[in-house]
Scaffold this motif. Structure first.
Motif: not given
Lengths: 96, 393
Positions: A21-23, A30-32, A41
């Protein structure tokens, strides 16, 4: 193995891992990764543009070029993408 | 490509937390002596199921990747699994901390089937003797049984979370062996003088020599062992340990407590660090983005008494909560400053009272004092409520 930090293959087609998921953030993004439960990051908005367009580009090199990355900057981007590949944030697409 | 200092960006805060801790209930079956939230009894003002779901909706809109759910013991909430399912269905990952009481084989199998749920079992001793002295009789057996159930269900990489104390520091290799045995990942965190931890901190917090031993042990294991970034004050020894190495309170992390109060961090349950409540107008997002406290925390901080120290750039003055609950000024050294400045500051402070946590939901282990009247009845058959009442004068 493609995507190890030592030698990222810019000429392969790549994509964001489906479990990532990308924010977007002021500094980049931010990547999770929900599978590995790790956070990464993207340290610039330009790198976010590159990563977001990987899945629609014939190669990482093309994605960089389309995002306006210069020839001189390319090694830095290859290193950053290599780190993302090593942490499974991005992965090589099946050759088309 | 520009390389902005990420840590600087984080110091000034993000539009949404990277992750947050959400304590769903103060109710707990245990009474750990160092409980950071002084948990035990359920608070009657606890957020309802509907209110919790509204918070999850908000976290989804803010793109908070995951929440660290804790308590109390969160699994004793009757709607706990419903809330976990709701969160993951709304793209909010869940990592929950538990003492293991509800991790039965069936539940372990369900958990093993989800990519979006991570489990963290608390264990504060590698032997029952050391663990149960802090977490209570039987708690070691409960935790180990939960781990066996998770491992048997094929849940790989769940976390074993250990609060490092003077008593368990000698067991680091044993903790690692337990984690390896179950295919789990070890996570070590720092004991803070928060909640009931304030009462036992003097006896439980590691010695200076033990801190050094811990740093070396962690440095040798790199990313194999997680720390939740909780030992960044040890960076003053040399190279930083893996992690962001900064205090994220109110900047990239925060706490939502069971009644919806939003605090700067899980270790700072005190009115001084209360930013607002999710029940207020604008909900959590407004508290996060606009509260006076968080705005304040995101301003550039001065090193205060630490400014002239050569290690300040590494440790950044240490942990706010550790300073606060030991009575030290926030712009001075951490009580466990590796240069020894904290010890001097504590000694110089003498017997000045440190602030107490704002709430206490501990089990009442003392009998509640009630007076039972022993007055004999006026007569065997006098049922008048005024029997024996003789107006004065």
């Amino acid at each position: 193995m493609p995507g190890t930090r030592a030698g990222f293959d810019l000429d392969l087609p790549w994509q964001l891992h489906p479990q990532v998921s990308v924010r977007p953030e002021r500094f980049g993004a931010l990547l999770y990764h929900f599978g590995t439960r790790r956070l990464s990051f993207l340290k610039s908005p330009a790198l976010l543009t590159v990563v977001s367009s990987l899945g629609d580009s014939p190669s990482a090199r093309a994605a960089c070029r389309d995002a306006g990355v210069t020839e001189a900057e390319l090694p830095t981007y290859a290193t950053a993408l290599g780190a993302l590949a090593a942490s499974q944030m991005i992965r090589a697409r099946e050759a088309l | 490509m520009t390389v902005p200092a990420l840590v600087e960006q984080f110091q000034y805060g993000l539009d949404a937390p990277i992750c947050l801790t959400w304590e769903l209930t103060y109710a707990c079956n245990l009474s750990c002596v160092h409980c950071l939230s002084s948990s035990g009894r359920r608070d009657p003002r606890e957020l309802s199921t509907a209110e919790c779901k509204a918070v999850i909706d908000e976290l989804e809109r803010m793109q908070v990747f995951y929440v660290n759910i804790g308590g109390g013991e969160p699994t004793v909430r009757p709607d706990f699994w419903e809330l976990v399912d709701y969160a993951t269905a709304h793209h909010v990952g869940v990592k929950f901390s538990t003492n293991g009481i509800k991790i039965i084989p069936d539940r372990a199998r369900q958990l093993a089937g989800s990519d979006y749920v991570d489990v963290q079992i608390s264990l504060d001793g590698a032997t029952a003797e050391v663990n149960d002295a802090v977490r209570g009789p039987g708690s070691y057996a409960t935790a180990l049984r939960a781990m066996e159930n998770l491992a048997a269900a094929g849940f790989r990489g769940f976390k074993i979370s250990v609060v490092i104390t003077r008593q368990n520091m000698g067991q680091l290799d044993e903790f690692k062996a337990i984690a390896d045995r179950f295919g789990a990942q070890l996570r070590l965190t720092r004991l803070r003088p928060s909640g009931r931890g304030a009462d036992v901190w003097d006896e439980l917090h590691p010695t200076a020599a033990q801190q050094r031993q811990l740093y070396d042990w962690l440095a040798a294991r790199g990313e194999q062992v997680l720390t939740g970034d909780s030992f960044f004050h040890l960076a003053a020894y040399g190279d930083p340990l893996p992690g962001l190495n900064l205090c994220g309170a109110g900047r990239v992390v925060c706490l939502i407590d069971p009644v919806g109060d939003v605090y700067a961090c899980p270790f700072a349950i005190h009115d001084s660090f209360l930013a607002g409540n999710v029940r207020g107008p604008g909900g959590f997002a407004t508290v996060w983005r606009e509260s006076e406290l968080f705005t304040d925390l995101r301003r550039p901080q001065t090193g205060g008494a630490c400014q002239s120290c050569s290690a300040y750039d590494s440790c950044r003055g240490g942990c706010m909560a550790a300073k606060f609950f030991t009575g030290l000024p926030l712009d001075g050294p951490d009580p466990e400053c590796v240069k020894g400045h904290g010890e001097h500051a504590l000694a110089a402070m003498g017997s000045t009272a440190a602030p107490r946590p704002s709430g206490d939901h501990s089990h009442r282990t003392q009998p509640v004092p009630v007076t039972i009247s022993r007055r004999p009845p006026e007569s065997a058959c006098n049922e008048s409520p005024l029997a024996g009442f003789r107006p004065g004068g």
